[in-house]
Motif scaffolding. Sequence first.
Motif, PDB file in Angstrom:
ATOM      1  N   GLU A  45      30.805  41.028  29.495  1.00  0.00           N
ATOM      2  CA  GLU A  45      30.499  41.846  28.325  1.00  0.00           C
ATOM      3  C   GLU A  45      31.757  42.073  27.501  1.00  0.00           C
ATOM      4  O   GLU A  45      32.794  42.422  28.039  1.00  0.00           O
ATOM      5  N   SER A  46      31.636  41.878  26.229  1.00  0.00           N
ATOM      6  CA  SER A  46      32.715  42.091  25.262  1.00  0.00           C
ATOM      7  C   SER A  46      34.017  41.402  25.678  1.00  0.00           C
ATOM      8  O   SER A  46      35.098  41.876  25.370  1.00  0.00           O
ATOM      9  N   GLY A  47      33.913  40.311  26.394  1.00  0.00           N
ATOM     10  CA  GLY A  47      35.084  39.530  26.754  1.00  0.00           C
ATOM     11  C   GLY A  47      35.914  40.094  27.891  1.00  0.00           C
ATOM     12  O   GLY A  47      36.967  39.555  28.201  1.00  0.00           O
ATOM     13  N   PHE A  48      35.467  41.172  28.521  1.00  0.00           N
ATOM     14  CA  PHE A  48      36.214  41.743  29.647  1.00  0.00           C
ATOM     15  C   PHE A  48      35.835  40.989  30.917  1.00  0.00           C
ATOM     16  O   PHE A  48      34.653  40.865  31.238  1.00  0.00           O
ATOM     17  N   PRO A  49      36.811  40.500  31.672  1.00  0.00           N
ATOM     18  CA  PRO A  49      36.540  39.707  32.883  1.00  0.00           C
ATOM     19  C   PRO A  49      36.108  40.567  34.079  1.00  0.00           C
ATOM     20  O   PRO A  49      36.790  40.651  35.090  1.00  0.00           O
ATOM     21  N   LEU A  50      34.945  41.181  33.957  1.00  0.00           N
ATOM     22  CA  LEU A  50      34.443  42.098  34.973  1.00  0.00           C
ATOM     23  C   LEU A  50      34.192  41.404  36.314  1.00  0.00           C
ATOM     24  O   LEU A  50      34.468  41.969  37.371  1.00  0.00           O
ATOM     25  N   ALA A  51      33.677  40.192  36.285  1.00  0.00           N
ATOM     26  CA  ALA A  51      33.357  39.494  37.541  1.00  0.00           C
ATOM     27  C   ALA A  51      34.611  39.286  38.390  1.00  0.00           C
ATOM     28  O   ALA A  51      34.589  39.539  39.599  1.00  0.00           O
ATOM     29  N   THR A  52      35.687  38.854  37.771  1.00  0.00           N
ATOM     30  CA  THR A  52      36.930  38.643  38.523  1.00  0.00           C
ATOM     31  C   THR A  52      37.462  39.966  39.041  1.00  0.00           C
ATOM     32  O   THR A  52      37.931  40.054  40.186  1.00  0.00           O
ATOM     33  N   LEU A  53      37.393  41.007  38.229  1.00  0.00           N
ATOM     34  CA  LEU A  53      37.837  42.322  38.681  1.00  0.00           C
ATOM     35  C   LEU A  53      37.028  42.761  39.903  1.00  0.00           C
ATOM     36  O   LEU A  53      37.590  43.215  40.903  1.00  0.00           O
ATOM     37  N   LEU A  54      35.713  42.593  39.842  1.00  0.00           N
ATOM     38  CA  LEU A  54      34.858  42.989  40.962  1.00  0.00           C
ATOM     39  C   LEU A  54      35.174  42.224  42.240  1.00  0.00           C
ATOM     40  O   LEU A  54      35.292  42.821  43.314  1.00  0.00           O
ATOM     41  N   VAL A  55      35.296  40.897  42.156  1.00  0.00           N
ATOM     42  CA  VAL A  55      35.565  40.132  43.377  1.00  0.00           C
ATOM     43  C   VAL A  55      36.922  40.492  43.953  1.00  0.00           C
ATOM     44  O   VAL A  55      37.075  40.557  45.185  1.00  0.00           O
ATOM     45  N   ASN A  56      37.909  40.748  43.091  1.00  0.00           N
ATOM     46  CA  ASN A  56      39.222  41.106  43.610  1.00  0.00           C
ATOM     47  C   ASN A  56      39.218  42.490  44.248  1.00  0.00           C
ATOM     48  O   ASN A  56      39.867  42.708  45.278  1.00  0.00           O
ATOM     49  N   LEU A  57      38.478  43.432  43.678  1.00  0.00           N
ATOM     50  CA  LEU A  57      38.389  44.768  44.282  1.00  0.00           C
ATOM     51  C   LEU A  57      37.616  44.728  45.594  1.00  0.00           C
ATOM     52  O   LEU A  57      38.026  45.325  46.595  1.00  0.00           O
ATOM     53  N   ILE A  58      36.504  44.019  45.598  1.00  0.00           N
ATOM     54  CA  ILE A  58      35.709  43.868  46.828  1.00  0.00           C
ATOM     55  C   ILE A  58      36.540  43.174  47.905  1.00  0.00           C
ATOM     56  O   ILE A  58      36.564  43.589  49.061  1.00  0.00           O
ATOM     57  N   GLY A  59      37.223  42.107  47.520  1.00  0.00           N
ATOM     58  CA  GLY A  59      38.052  41.359  48.468  1.00  0.00           C
ATOM     59  C   GLY A  59      39.191  42.188  49.032  1.00  0.00           C
ATOM     60  O   GLY A  59      39.507  42.098  50.221  1.00  0.00           O
ATOM     61  N   ALA A  60      39.823  43.026  48.190  1.00  0.00           N
ATOM     62  CA  ALA A  60      40.910  43.893  48.663  1.00  0.00           C
ATOM     63  C   ALA A  60      40.388  44.854  49.723  1.00  0.00           C
ATOM     64  O   ALA A  60      41.019  45.072  50.765  1.00  0.00           O
ATOM     65  N   PHE A  61      39.214  45.434  49.469  1.00  0.00           N
ATOM     66  CA  PHE A  61      38.606  46.336  50.453  1.00  0.00           C
ATOM     67  C   PHE A  61      38.280  45.580  51.745  1.00  0.00           C
ATOM     68  O   PHE A  61      38.637  46.018  52.838  1.00  0.00           O
ATOM     69  N   LEU A  62      37.604  44.448  51.597  1.00  0.00           N
ATOM     70  CA  LEU A  62      37.131  43.724  52.784  1.00  0.00           C
ATOM     71  C   LEU A  62      38.267  43.198  53.654  1.00  0.00           C
ATOM     72  O   LEU A  62      38.162  43.224  54.881  1.00  0.00           O
ATOM     73  N   LEU A  63      39.350  42.728  53.038  1.00  0.00           N
ATOM     74  CA  LEU A  63      40.454  42.200  53.835  1.00  0.00           C
ATOM     75  C   LEU A  63      41.081  43.307  54.680  1.00  0.00           C
ATOM     76  O   LEU A  63      41.331  43.126  55.870  1.00  0.00           O
ATOM     77  N   THR A  64      41.306  44.457  54.086  1.00  0.00           N
ATOM     78  CA  THR A  64      41.894  45.563  54.836  1.00  0.00           C
ATOM     79  C   THR A  64      40.899  46.126  55.848  1.00  0.00           C
ATOM     80  O   THR A  64      41.257  46.428  56.988  1.00  0.00           O
ATOM     81  N   PHE A  65      39.638  46.247  55.441  1.00  0.00           N
ATOM     82  CA  PHE A  65      38.598  46.742  56.342  1.00  0.00           C
ATOM     83  C   PHE A  65      38.482  45.847  57.577  1.00  0.00           C
ATOM     84  O   PHE A  65      38.436  46.341  58.704  1.00  0.00           O
ATOM     85  N   THR A  66      38.438  44.551  57.375  1.00  0.00           N
ATOM     86  CA  THR A  66      38.301  43.652  58.523  1.00  0.00           C
ATOM     87  C   THR A  66      39.533  43.699  59.413  1.00  0.00           C
ATOM     88  O   THR A  66      39.417  43.704  60.638  1.00  0.00           O
ATOM     89  N   GLY A  67      40.714  43.756  58.798  1.00  0.00           N
ATOM     90  CA  GLY A  67      41.941  43.757  59.589  1.00  0.00           C
ATOM     91  C   GLY A  67      42.166  45.031  60.379  1.00  0.00           C
ATOM     92  O   GLY A  67      42.588  44.989  61.539  1.00  0.00           O
ATOM     93  N   PHE A  68      41.881  46.171  59.782  1.00  0.00           N
ATOM     94  CA  PHE A  68      42.161  47.441  60.445  1.00  0.00           C
ATOM     95  C   PHE A  68      40.973  48.012  61.213  1.00  0.00           C
ATOM     96  O   PHE A  68      41.154  48.852  62.079  1.00  0.00           O
ATOM     97  N   TYR A  69      39.779  47.605  60.864  1.00  0.00           N
ATOM     98  CA  TYR A  69      38.610  48.225  61.500  1.00  0.00           C
ATOM     99  C   TYR A  69      37.749  47.211  62.252  1.00  0.00           C
ATOM    100  O   TYR A  69      37.613  47.276  63.469  1.00  0.00           O
ATOM    101  N   LEU A  70      37.187  46.273  61.522  1.00  0.00           N
ATOM    102  CA  LEU A  70      36.204  45.379  62.120  1.00  0.00           C
ATOM    103  C   LEU A  70      36.793  44.525  63.241  1.00  0.00           C
ATOM    104  O   LEU A  70      36.223  44.443  64.327  1.00  0.00           O
ATOM    105  N   PHE A  71      37.945  43.907  62.993  1.00  0.00           N
ATOM    106  CA  PHE A  71      38.546  43.048  64.016  1.00  0.00           C
ATOM    107  C   PHE A  71      39.051  43.856  65.213  1.00  0.00           C
ATOM    108  O   PHE A  71      39.285  43.292  66.278  1.00  0.00           O
ATOM    109  N   GLN A  72      39.205  45.164  65.040  1.00  0.00           N
ATOM    110  CA  GLN A  72      39.602  46.013  66.159  1.00  0.00           C
ATOM    111  C   GLN A  72      38.404  46.390  67.018  1.00  0.00           C
ATOM    112  O   GLN A  72      38.551  46.675  68.204  1.00  0.00           O
ATOM    113  N   ARG A  73      37.234  46.426  66.418  1.00  0.00           N
ATOM    114  CA  ARG A  73      36.014  46.833  67.134  1.00  0.00           C
ATOM    115  C   ARG A  73      35.286  45.655  67.751  1.00  0.00           C
ATOM    116  O   ARG A  73      34.605  45.801  68.755  1.00  0.00           O
TER     117      ARG A  73
END
Length: 126
Positions: free
Chosen positions: A28-56
Motif C-alpha cells: 500500500e502506498s509504496g511502503f514495503p509492508l511485506a518485507t517488514l512483516l517477515v523480518n519482524l516475524i523472523g526476528a521473533f521466531l529466531l529468538t523464540f526457537t533459540g531461547f525457548y523451543l529448542f530448550q523444551r
Amino acid sequence: MFKYAAVGTAGALGASARYIITVMVPAESGFPLATLLVNLIGAFLLTFTGFYLFQRIKISDTLKTAVSVGFLGSFTTFSALSLETVSLLENGRLFTAAAYVLLSISGGVLMSYAGYLCHRLPGRRT
C-alpha cells in the motif's frame, strides 16, 4: 552431507513462505509492508526457537540448523530491506525510507526481545 541438504530444503521452504507473504500483503502506498512483516516475524521466531523451543524440545543439531539457518535465514531478508530503502530514497521518499529503516531495526530488536521473554513461559525446563 545430510545437514547441507536439510538446510537447503528448509531454506527453500523459508523463501517460499516469504514469497507467499509478499504476494498476500499488498504494498500500500509504496511502503514495503511485506518485507517488514517477515523480518519482524523472523526476528521473533529466531529468538523464540533459540531461547525457548529448542530448550523444551530435544531435537538434533541438524534440525536446529535447518530451522534457524535454513528456514528463518531465507525467510527474513536484509538485502530486500536494503534494496527497498534505496528505492524509496531514489523516489524522493526520505521520510518513508527513514520510517521503514527505523521500524525494521527497532521493531526487529523488540520482536527478538519478545521471543526471548517467552523463555519465562510456564512449563519451561531448566
